[in-house]
Motif scaffolding. Structure first.
Motif, PDB file in Angstrom:
ATOM      1  N   MET A   1      43.703  47.275  41.001  1.00 55.05           N
ATOM      2  CA  MET A   1      43.526  46.073  40.239  1.00 55.05           C
ATOM      3  C   MET A   1      43.051  44.922  41.135  1.00 55.05           C
ATOM      4  O   MET A   1      42.184  44.153  40.742  1.00 55.05           O
ATOM      5  CB  MET A   1      44.817  45.688  39.534  1.00 55.05           C
ATOM      6  N   ASP A   2      43.634  44.801  42.341  1.00 60.08           N
ATOM      7  CA  ASP A   2      43.218  43.731  43.241  1.00 60.08           C
ATOM      8  C   ASP A   2      41.728  43.819  43.557  1.00 60.08           C
ATOM      9  O   ASP A   2      41.028  42.806  43.595  1.00 60.08           O
ATOM     10  CB  ASP A   2      44.022  43.770  44.540  1.00 60.08           C
ATOM     11  N   HIS A   3      41.258  45.030  43.797  1.00 57.82           N
ATOM     12  CA  HIS A   3      39.841  45.231  44.095  1.00 57.82           C
ATOM     13  C   HIS A   3      38.977  44.829  42.896  1.00 57.82           C
ATOM     14  O   HIS A   3      37.940  44.180  43.061  1.00 57.82           O
ATOM     15  CB  HIS A   3      39.585  46.695  44.479  1.00 57.82           C
ATOM     16  N   ALA A   4      39.401  45.217  41.690  1.00 60.82           N
ATOM     17  CA  ALA A   4      38.631  44.881  40.483  1.00 60.82           C
ATOM     18  C   ALA A   4      38.572  43.365  40.267  1.00 60.82           C
ATOM     19  O   ALA A   4      37.521  42.821  39.908  1.00 60.82           O
ATOM     20  CB  ALA A   4      39.246  45.572  39.259  1.00 60.82           C
ATOM     21  N   VAL A   5      39.676  42.671  40.495  1.00 60.06           N
ATOM     22  CA  VAL A   5      39.714  41.211  40.340  1.00 60.06           C
ATOM     23  C   VAL A   5      38.813  40.552  41.370  1.00 60.06           C
ATOM     24  O   VAL A   5      38.023  39.661  41.044  1.00 60.06           O
ATOM     25  CB  VAL A   5      41.161  40.682  40.430  1.00 60.06           C
ATOM     26  N   ALA A   6      38.906  41.003  42.617  1.00 60.31           N
ATOM     27  CA  ALA A   6      38.071  40.417  43.671  1.00 60.31           C
ATOM     28  C   ALA A   6      36.593  40.655  43.384  1.00 60.31           C
ATOM     29  O   ALA A   6      35.767  39.739  43.524  1.00 60.31           O
ATOM     30  CB  ALA A   6      38.456  40.994  45.029  1.00 60.31           C
ATOM     31  N   ALA A   7      36.246  41.856  42.976  1.00 60.61           N
ATOM     32  CA  ALA A   7      34.843  42.166  42.677  1.00 60.61           C
ATOM     33  C   ALA A   7      34.346  41.322  41.501  1.00 60.61           C
ATOM     34  O   ALA A   7      33.236  40.778  41.541  1.00 60.61           O
ATOM     35  CB  ALA A   7      34.683  43.657  42.373  1.00 60.61           C
ATOM     36  N   ALA A  28      38.568  39.372  32.077  1.00 56.14           N
ATOM     37  CA  ALA A  28      37.751  40.186  31.174  1.00 56.14           C
ATOM     38  C   ALA A  28      36.817  41.099  31.959  1.00 56.14           C
ATOM     39  O   ALA A  28      36.701  42.290  31.658  1.00 56.14           O
ATOM     40  CB  ALA A  28      36.953  39.284  30.231  1.00 56.14           C
ATOM     41  N   ARG A  29      36.154  40.562  32.967  1.00 53.85           N
ATOM     42  CA  ARG A  29      35.221  41.356  33.774  1.00 53.85           C
ATOM     43  C   ARG A  29      35.946  42.459  34.525  1.00 53.85           C
ATOM     44  O   ARG A  29      35.447  43.565  34.650  1.00 53.85           O
ATOM     45  CB  ARG A  29      34.487  40.424  34.738  1.00 53.85           C
ATOM     46  N   ALA A  30      37.148  42.165  35.009  1.00 56.88           N
ATOM     47  CA  ALA A  30      37.916  43.142  35.785  1.00 56.88           C
ATOM     48  C   ALA A  30      38.633  44.154  34.901  1.00 56.88           C
ATOM     49  O   ALA A  30      39.116  45.173  35.390  1.00 56.88           O
ATOM     50  CB  ALA A  30      38.928  42.426  36.673  1.00 56.88           C
ATOM     51  N   GLY A  31      38.738  43.847  33.614  1.00 58.15           N
ATOM     52  CA  GLY A  31      39.446  44.748  32.714  1.00 58.15           C
ATOM     53  C   GLY A  31      40.951  44.691  32.883  1.00 58.15           C
ATOM     54  O   GLY A  31      41.643  45.699  32.723  1.00 58.15           O
ATOM     55  N   VAL A  32      41.452  43.493  33.213  1.00 55.89           N
ATOM     56  CA  VAL A  32      42.896  43.309  33.388  1.00 55.89           C
ATOM     57  C   VAL A  32      43.341  42.119  32.550  1.00 55.89           C
ATOM     58  O   VAL A  32      42.531  41.324  32.101  1.00 55.89           O
ATOM     59  CB  VAL A  32      43.275  43.071  34.874  1.00 55.89           C
ATOM     60  N   GLY A  33      44.629  42.007  32.355  1.00 55.48           N
ATOM     61  CA  GLY A  33      45.168  40.864  31.627  1.00 55.48           C
ATOM     62  C   GLY A  33      45.217  39.628  32.513  1.00 55.48           C
ATOM     63  O   GLY A  33      45.392  39.722  33.731  1.00 55.48           O
ATOM     64  N   LYS A  34      45.061  38.480  31.900  1.00 56.83           N
ATOM     65  CA  LYS A  34      45.118  37.217  32.625  1.00 56.83           C
ATOM     66  C   LYS A  34      46.481  37.055  33.314  1.00 56.83           C
ATOM     67  O   LYS A  34      46.562  36.541  34.434  1.00 56.83           O
ATOM     68  CB  LYS A  34      44.849  36.067  31.651  1.00 56.83           C
ATOM     69  N   ALA A  35      47.534  37.514  32.679  1.00 57.24           N
ATOM     70  CA  ALA A  35      48.874  37.403  33.257  1.00 57.24           C
ATOM     71  C   ALA A  35      48.975  38.160  34.581  1.00 57.24           C
ATOM     72  O   ALA A  35      49.666  37.721  35.502  1.00 57.24           O
ATOM     73  CB  ALA A  35      49.924  37.908  32.278  1.00 57.24           C
ATOM     74  N   ALA A  36      48.281  39.286  34.672  1.00 55.06           N
ATOM     75  CA  ALA A  36      48.301  40.060  35.922  1.00 55.06           C
ATOM     76  C   ALA A  36      47.682  39.254  37.066  1.00 55.06           C
ATOM     77  O   ALA A  36      48.156  39.318  38.205  1.00 55.06           O
ATOM     78  CB  ALA A  36      47.552  41.374  35.743  1.00 55.06           C
ATOM     79  N   ILE A  37      46.652  38.487  36.773  1.00 53.61           N
ATOM     80  CA  ILE A  37      46.034  37.644  37.803  1.00 53.61           C
ATOM     81  C   ILE A  37      47.003  36.539  38.199  1.00 53.61           C
ATOM     82  O   ILE A  37      47.208  36.277  39.389  1.00 53.61           O
ATOM     83  CB  ILE A  37      44.694  37.074  37.310  1.00 53.61           C
ATOM     84  N   TYR A  38      47.629  35.902  37.205  1.00 55.31           N
ATOM     85  CA  TYR A  38      48.544  34.797  37.510  1.00 55.31           C
ATOM     86  C   TYR A  38      49.823  35.260  38.207  1.00 55.31           C
ATOM     87  O   TYR A  38      50.489  34.461  38.845  1.00 55.31           O
ATOM     88  CB  TYR A  38      48.866  33.989  36.256  1.00 55.31           C
ATOM     89  N   ARG A  39      50.150  36.552  38.129  1.00 59.94           N
ATOM     90  CA  ARG A  39      51.274  37.050  38.911  1.00 59.94           C
ATOM     91  C   ARG A  39      50.927  37.093  40.400  1.00 59.94           C
ATOM     92  O   ARG A  39      51.797  37.030  41.256  1.00 59.94           O
ATOM     93  CB  ARG A  39      51.695  38.442  38.442  1.00 59.94           C
ATOM     94  N   ARG A  40      49.651  37.212  40.694  1.00 64.10           N
ATOM     95  CA  ARG A  40      49.208  37.275  42.085  1.00 64.10           C
ATOM     96  C   ARG A  40      48.770  35.917  42.630  1.00 64.10           C
ATOM     97  O   ARG A  40      48.959  35.624  43.800  1.00 64.10           O
ATOM     98  CB  ARG A  40      48.030  38.246  42.203  1.00 64.10           C
ATOM     99  N   TYR A  41      48.141  35.119  41.775  1.00 68.49           N
ATOM    100  CA  TYR A  41      47.567  33.836  42.201  1.00 68.49           C
ATOM    101  C   TYR A  41      47.982  32.754  41.222  1.00 68.49           C
ATOM    102  O   TYR A  41      47.826  32.916  40.013  1.00 68.49           O
ATOM    103  CB  TYR A  41      46.038  33.904  42.243  1.00 68.49           C
ATOM    104  N   ALA A  42      48.471  31.649  41.746  1.00 70.05           N
ATOM    105  CA  ALA A  42      48.932  30.556  40.884  1.00 70.05           C
ATOM    106  C   ALA A  42      47.779  29.785  40.256  1.00 70.05           C
ATOM    107  O   ALA A  42      47.949  29.179  39.199  1.00 70.05           O
ATOM    108  CB  ALA A  42      49.823  29.600  41.675  1.00 70.05           C
ATOM    109  N   THR A  43      46.613  29.815  40.911  1.00 64.69           N
ATOM    110  CA  THR A  43      45.481  29.020  40.421  1.00 64.69           C
ATOM    111  C   THR A  43      44.180  29.796  40.559  1.00 64.69           C
ATOM    112  O   THR A  43      44.095  30.768  41.317  1.00 64.69           O
ATOM    113  CB  THR A  43      45.336  27.712  41.234  1.00 64.69           C
ATOM    114  N   LYS A  44      43.191  29.306  39.863  1.00 63.96           N
ATOM    115  CA  LYS A  44      41.834  29.842  39.992  1.00 63.96           C
ATOM    116  C   LYS A  44      41.370  29.720  41.437  1.00 63.96           C
ATOM    117  O   LYS A  44      40.760  30.641  41.990  1.00 63.96           O
ATOM    118  CB  LYS A  44      40.893  29.060  39.063  1.00 63.96           C
TER     119      LYS A  44
END
Length: 179
Positions: A1-7, A28-44
Motif C-alpha cells: 500500500m505504501d508503494h501504491a500511495v507513493a507512486a 483513488a489513484r492508489a486504490g486505497v481508502g483515504k483513512a489508510a493514508i491518514y493513518r500514515r500521514y497527518a497531512t497532504k
C-alpha cells in the motif's frame, strides 16, 4: 500500500502540480481508502514529502575515509533530491506553507529533519574520531549550509547541479576549518 500511495502521489504531482493534488485523488489513484493514508500521514504535505523527498529515513553514506569524501557523498543525495522536479516542487511549496504554519515544521522535524541531522552528526563524529576535526561544529549551521546552499544554487540562482556536490563539500570543509 505504501508503494501504491507513493507512486500515485508522484504521478499526480507530475500531472496536476502540487496545489491540485489532494488526498482523495491519491487514494483513488492508489486504490486505497483515504483513512489508510491518514493513518500514515497527518497531512497532504507529509504524504507528498514522504512520497517524493524522503520515502525512507536518510541513510548515512558509507565511510569514505575522509570528511571531504563523506560530505561529497551526502551532498550527492541532497542535490539529487532537490534537483528532482517533483522533489523540488514539494520542498519549495512546503517552505512557503511553513512560513505561515509553524505546526507544519513541528510535524516534519521528528520524521524528516531529525534523520538528516543524525546523518550529519555521524559524518562529523567520524571526522572527529579520525582527527580531522578537533570538535563537533554547530550541526544546525552545517545542516543549513548544505541544504540551504543547494536549494539556493538550484532554485534561486538556477545553476547546473553537475558539480555542486563537490563544491558543497569543499565549502563545508572550508567552513569547518578542514583542509
Amino acid at each position: 500500500m505504501d508503494h501504491a500511495v507513493a507512486a500515485a502521489a508522484r504521478e499526480l504531482l507530475a500531472e496536476v502540480g502540487y496545489g491540485r493534488v489532494t488526498v482523495d485523488a491519491v487514494a483513488a489513484r492508489a486504490g486505497v481508502g483515504k483513512a489508510a493514508i491518514y493513518r500514515r500521514y497527518a497531512t497532504k504535505q507529509e504524504m507528498l514529502f514522504a512520497a517524493v523527498v524522503h520515502d525512507a529515513p536518510v541513510a548515512a553514506p558509507p565511510d569514505t575515509g575522509s570528511l571531504r569524501g563523506d560530505l561529497t557523498a551526502l551532498a550527492h543525495v541532497i542535490v539529487g533530491q532537490l534537483a528532482d522536479p517533483a522533489g523540488s516542487s514539494v520542498v519549495l511549496n512546503l517552505m512557503a506553507e511553513a512560513s505561515s504554519n509553524p505546526g507544519l515544521v513541528e510535524r516534519f522535524s521528528p520524521a524528516f529533519i531529525d534523520s538528516q541531522r543524525t546523518v550529519i552528526t555521524l559524518l562529523v563524529e567520524r571526522a572527529v574520531h579520525r582527527g580531522e576535526l578537533a570538535e563537533l561544529p554547530d550541526l544546525d549551521l552545517l545542516h543549513a549550509l548544505l541544504g540551504g546552499t543547494a536549494l539556493s544554487w538550484l532554485h534561486i540562482l538556477r545553476h547546473d547541479p553537475h558539480d555542486l556536490p563537490d563544491k558543497l563539500a569543499g565549502l563545508a570543509c572550508a567552513a569547518l576549518g578542514h583542509a
